[in-house]
Design an enzyme around this catalytic site. Structure first.
Site, mmCIF file in Angstrom:
data_model
loop_
_atom_site.group_PDB
_atom_site.id
_atom_site.type_symbol
_atom_site.label_atom_id
_atom_site.label_comp_id
_atom_site.label_asym_id
_atom_site.label_seq_id
_atom_site.Cartn_x
_atom_site.Cartn_y
_atom_site.Cartn_z
ATOM 1 N N SER A 118 -17.296 -12.898 -39.101
ATOM 2 C CA SER A 118 -17.688 -11.499 -38.880
ATOM 3 C C SER A 118 -18.903 -11.431 -37.970
ATOM 4 O O SER A 118 -19.730 -12.354 -37.937
ATOM 5 C CB SER A 118 -18.030 -10.847 -40.220
ATOM 6 O OG SER A 118 -18.753 -9.650 -40.011
ATOM 7 N N TYR A 143 -22.901 -10.251 -47.875
ATOM 8 C CA TYR A 143 -21.810 -10.561 -46.927
ATOM 9 C C TYR A 143 -22.278 -11.597 -45.909
ATOM 10 O O TYR A 143 -21.587 -12.569 -45.618
ATOM 11 C CB TYR A 143 -21.429 -9.244 -46.241
ATOM 12 C CG TYR A 143 -20.188 -9.254 -45.372
ATOM 13 C CD1 TYR A 143 -19.027 -9.905 -45.769
ATOM 14 C CD2 TYR A 143 -20.168 -8.559 -44.167
ATOM 15 C CE1 TYR A 143 -17.886 -9.863 -44.972
ATOM 16 C CE2 TYR A 143 -19.034 -8.504 -43.373
ATOM 17 C CZ TYR A 143 -17.899 -9.168 -43.779
ATOM 18 O OH TYR A 143 -16.783 -9.126 -42.985
HETATM 19 N N1 LIG Z 1 -12.303 -4.816 -41.506
HETATM 20 C C1 LIG Z 1 -13.347 -5.012 -40.710
HETATM 21 O O1 LIG Z 1 -13.890 -4.072 -40.128
HETATM 22 C C2 LIG Z 1 -13.861 -6.402 -40.443
HETATM 23 C C3 LIG Z 1 -14.896 -6.606 -39.548
HETATM 24 C C4 LIG Z 1 -15.344 -7.902 -39.307
HETATM 25 C C5 LIG Z 1 -14.757 -8.959 -39.961
HETATM 26 N N2 LIG Z 1 -13.744 -8.739 -40.841
HETATM 27 C C6 LIG Z 1 -13.134 -9.897 -41.509
HETATM 28 O O2 LIG Z 1 -11.745 -9.845 -41.246
HETATM 29 C C7 LIG Z 1 -11.023 -10.343 -42.371
HETATM 30 C C8 LIG Z 1 -9.958 -9.340 -42.777
HETATM 31 O O3 LIG Z 1 -10.558 -8.117 -43.174
HETATM 32 P P1 LIG Z 1 -9.658 -6.824 -43.448
HETATM 33 O O4 LIG Z 1 -10.566 -5.769 -43.957
HETATM 34 O O5 LIG Z 1 -8.835 -6.525 -42.241
HETATM 35 O O6 LIG Z 1 -8.762 -7.335 -44.641
HETATM 36 P P2 LIG Z 1 -7.159 -7.317 -44.814
HETATM 37 O O7 LIG Z 1 -6.549 -8.293 -43.902
HETATM 38 O O8 LIG Z 1 -6.662 -5.921 -44.803
HETATM 39 O O9 LIG Z 1 -7.043 -7.826 -46.322
HETATM 40 C C9 LIG Z 1 -7.551 -9.021 -46.818
HETATM 41 C C10 LIG Z 1 -6.811 -9.350 -48.080
HETATM 42 O O10 LIG Z 1 -7.418 -10.502 -48.710
HETATM 43 C C11 LIG Z 1 -6.793 -10.572 -49.963
HETATM 44 N N3 LIG Z 1 -7.581 -11.322 -50.947
HETATM 45 C C12 LIG Z 1 -8.734 -10.941 -51.544
HETATM 46 N N4 LIG Z 1 -9.067 -11.819 -52.488
HETATM 47 C C13 LIG Z 1 -8.098 -12.768 -52.488
HETATM 48 C C14 LIG Z 1 -7.863 -13.936 -53.265
HETATM 49 N N5 LIG Z 1 -8.698 -14.288 -54.255
HETATM 50 N N6 LIG Z 1 -6.784 -14.698 -52.982
HETATM 51 C C15 LIG Z 1 -5.935 -14.325 -52.004
HETATM 52 N N7 LIG Z 1 -6.092 -13.241 -51.248
HETATM 53 C C16 LIG Z 1 -7.161 -12.461 -51.497
HETATM 54 C C17 LIG Z 1 -6.602 -9.125 -50.456
HETATM 55 O O11 LIG Z 1 -5.248 -8.966 -50.901
HETATM 56 P P3 LIG Z 1 -4.879 -9.105 -52.471
HETATM 57 O O12 LIG Z 1 -5.797 -8.173 -53.188
HETATM 58 O O13 LIG Z 1 -3.449 -8.730 -52.490
HETATM 59 O O14 LIG Z 1 -5.101 -10.538 -52.835
HETATM 60 C C18 LIG Z 1 -6.843 -8.300 -49.192
HETATM 61 O O15 LIG Z 1 -5.876 -7.291 -49.012
HETATM 62 C C19 LIG Z 1 -12.061 -10.635 -43.446
HETATM 63 O O16 LIG Z 1 -12.351 -12.028 -43.461
HETATM 64 C C20 LIG Z 1 -13.263 -9.830 -43.032
HETATM 65 O O17 LIG Z 1 -14.476 -10.391 -43.479
HETATM 66 C C21 LIG Z 1 -13.283 -7.490 -41.089
#
Ligand SMILES: NC(=O)c1ccc[n+]([C@@H]2O[C@H](COP(=O)([O-])OP(=O)(O)OC[C@H]3O[C@@H](n4cnc5c(N)ncnc54)[C@H](OP(=O)(O)O)[C@@H]3O)[C@@H](O)[C@H]2O)c1
Length: 261
Positions: A144, A157
Site C-alpha cells: 500500500s 496499517y
Molecule cells: N482498497 C484500497 O483502496 C487499497 C489501497 C491500497 C492498497 N490496498 C491493498 O489492496 C489489497 C486489496 O484490498 P481491497 O480493499 O481491494 O480488498 P478485496 O480484494 O476487495 O478483498 C480482500 C479480501 O481478503 C479476504 N480476507 C480477509 N481475511 C482473510 C483471511 N483470513 N483469509 C483469507 N482471505 C481473507 C476477504 O474475504 P473473506 O472475508 O471472504 O475472507 C476480503 O474480501 C489489500 O492488500 C489492501 O491492503 C487497497
C-alpha cells in the site's frame, strides 16, 4: 488491453474480495492463466470464478482462511491435485485495520492485522515454496501507499504493511537461489465501488459534489486521476509473469504519480 503474459500458468490469489482481488483474478485469467481463488467466503469466490469461466477461463475455488495452517495446506493440496503446478502466488488479503491513533489502538487489533497481513502472507509463501521452486515462479505481495506517508490514524496499517515489505525483501534474498522472485505492488487510491461510496459520503459532509472530491484528490497526482482496479491488477500480472524475470525484491508503486518512490 491484456496480452497473453500468463498463458498456461497457474496463479493462486489469496484474499479474493470484490475489489482488487477480483480484478487480479480476472486480469490474470485474461492474460491466459488458470486461476485458483482463495478467501473465506465461498459465494464470492464462485461469483468471480463464474465471471472468468463465462469469458472462457479455467478456475478452482478453495475456501480458505490464510491464518489457518490446515486450511492453507488444503489449498496447496487442492491446487496441485487440480492443476499439478503453481507459477505465481498473489497475496492480497485485507481486513479493515484500526483507524485510531496508535496511542489509543488496542494491541489485539495490531496483532490481528500483523497476523493476517504479515504471517498470513508468510504462511502462504512457505506452503507454496516447493511448487514455486519447481516452476521458478513468482510471489507478488499487495502492499500500500501507506508505505510512503505517515498520516495520523494509519499507524496500525502502516506497521503491518511495513513489516510485509521487510518480509518480502528478505524472502526475495532467501528464495532467489531457488529461482523464486518476490515483489510487491503498492497501490494508493483505487477507483473502486468502495471509494465511490466513500467520496459520496465526504461530498455530503462538506456540501460539495462527489466529482469535486474526486478532482481535489486526483489533483495531488501527476496524472490528475485515480487508478482503476484493473490498472493495478495489470501491474500484478506483469510481476507474476516471465516478462519480469530479472526483477525481484522490488516494489512497484501504482498511484498515477501521487508519490515518487
Ligand atoms: N482498497 C484500497 O483502496 C487499497 C489501497 C491500497 C492498497 N490496498 C491493498 O489492496 C489489497 C486489496 O484490498 P481491497 O480493499 O481491494 O480488498 P478485496 O480484494 O476487495 O478483498 C480482500 C479480501 O481478503 C479476504 N480476507 C480477509 N481475511 C482473510 C483471511 N483470513 N483469509 C483469507 N482471505 C481473507 C476477504 O474475504 P473473506 O472475508 O471472504 O475472507 C476480503 O474480501 C489489500 O492488500 C489492501 O491492503 C487497497
Amino acid at each position: 488491453m491484456s496480452t497473453a503474459l500468463l498463458t498456461d500458468k497457474v496463479v493462486v490469489v489469496s484474499g479474493v474480495g470484490p475489489g482488487l482481488g477480483r480484478s487480479i483474478c480476472t486480469e490474470a485469467a485474461a492474460a491466459g492463466a488458470k486461476v485458483v481463488l482463495a478467501a473465506r467466503t465461498e459465494s464470492r469466490l464462485k461469483e468471480v470464478a463464474a465471471e472468468i469461466e463465462a469469458a472462457g477461463g479455467e478456475t478452482l475455488c478453495v475456501p480458505a482462511d490464510i491464518t489457518d495452517d490446515e486450511a492453507v495446506a488444503n489449498l496447496v493440496r487442492r491446487t496441485l491435485d487440480t492443476f499439478g503446478r503453481v507459477d505465481a502466488l498473489v497475496n492480497n488479503a485485507f481486513a479493515v485495520p484500526s483507524m485510531k491513533p496508535l496511542a489509543r489502538t488496542d494491541f489485539q487489533q495490531i496483532r490481528d492485522s500483523i497476523d493476517l497481513t504479515v504471517l498470513g502472507g508468510l504462511r502462504m509463501t512457505q506452503a507454496f515454496t516447493e511448487p514455486l521452486a519447481e516452476s521458478k515462479g513468482a510471489v507478488v505481495m499487495i502492499n500500500s501507499a501507506v508505505l510512503r506517508h505517515s498520516e495520523p490514524r494509519y499507524g496500525s496499517y502502516k506497521m503491518a504493511k511495513s513489516a510485509l515489505l521487510a518480509m518480502s525483501q528478505t524472502l526475495a534474498s532467501e528464495l532467489g537461489k531457488q529461482g523464486i522472485r518476490v515483489n510487491s505492488v503498492a497501490p494508493g487510491y483505487i477507483w473502486s465501488d468502495q471509494l465511490k461510496w466513500y467520496f459520496g459520503e465526504v461530498a455530503k459532509k462538506y456540501g460539495i459534489t462527489a466529482e469535486q472530491v474526486y478532482q481535489q484528490t486526483a489533483d495531488r497526482s501527476d496524472l490528475k486521476r485515480l487508478p482503476e482496479p484493473d490498472e493495478i491488477a495489470r501491474a500484478v500480472v506483469f510481476l507474476a509473469s516471465d516478462w519480469s524475470s530479472a526483477i525481484t525484491g522490488q516494489t512497484l508503486d501504482v498511484n498515477c504519480g501521487e508519490y515518487h518512490a
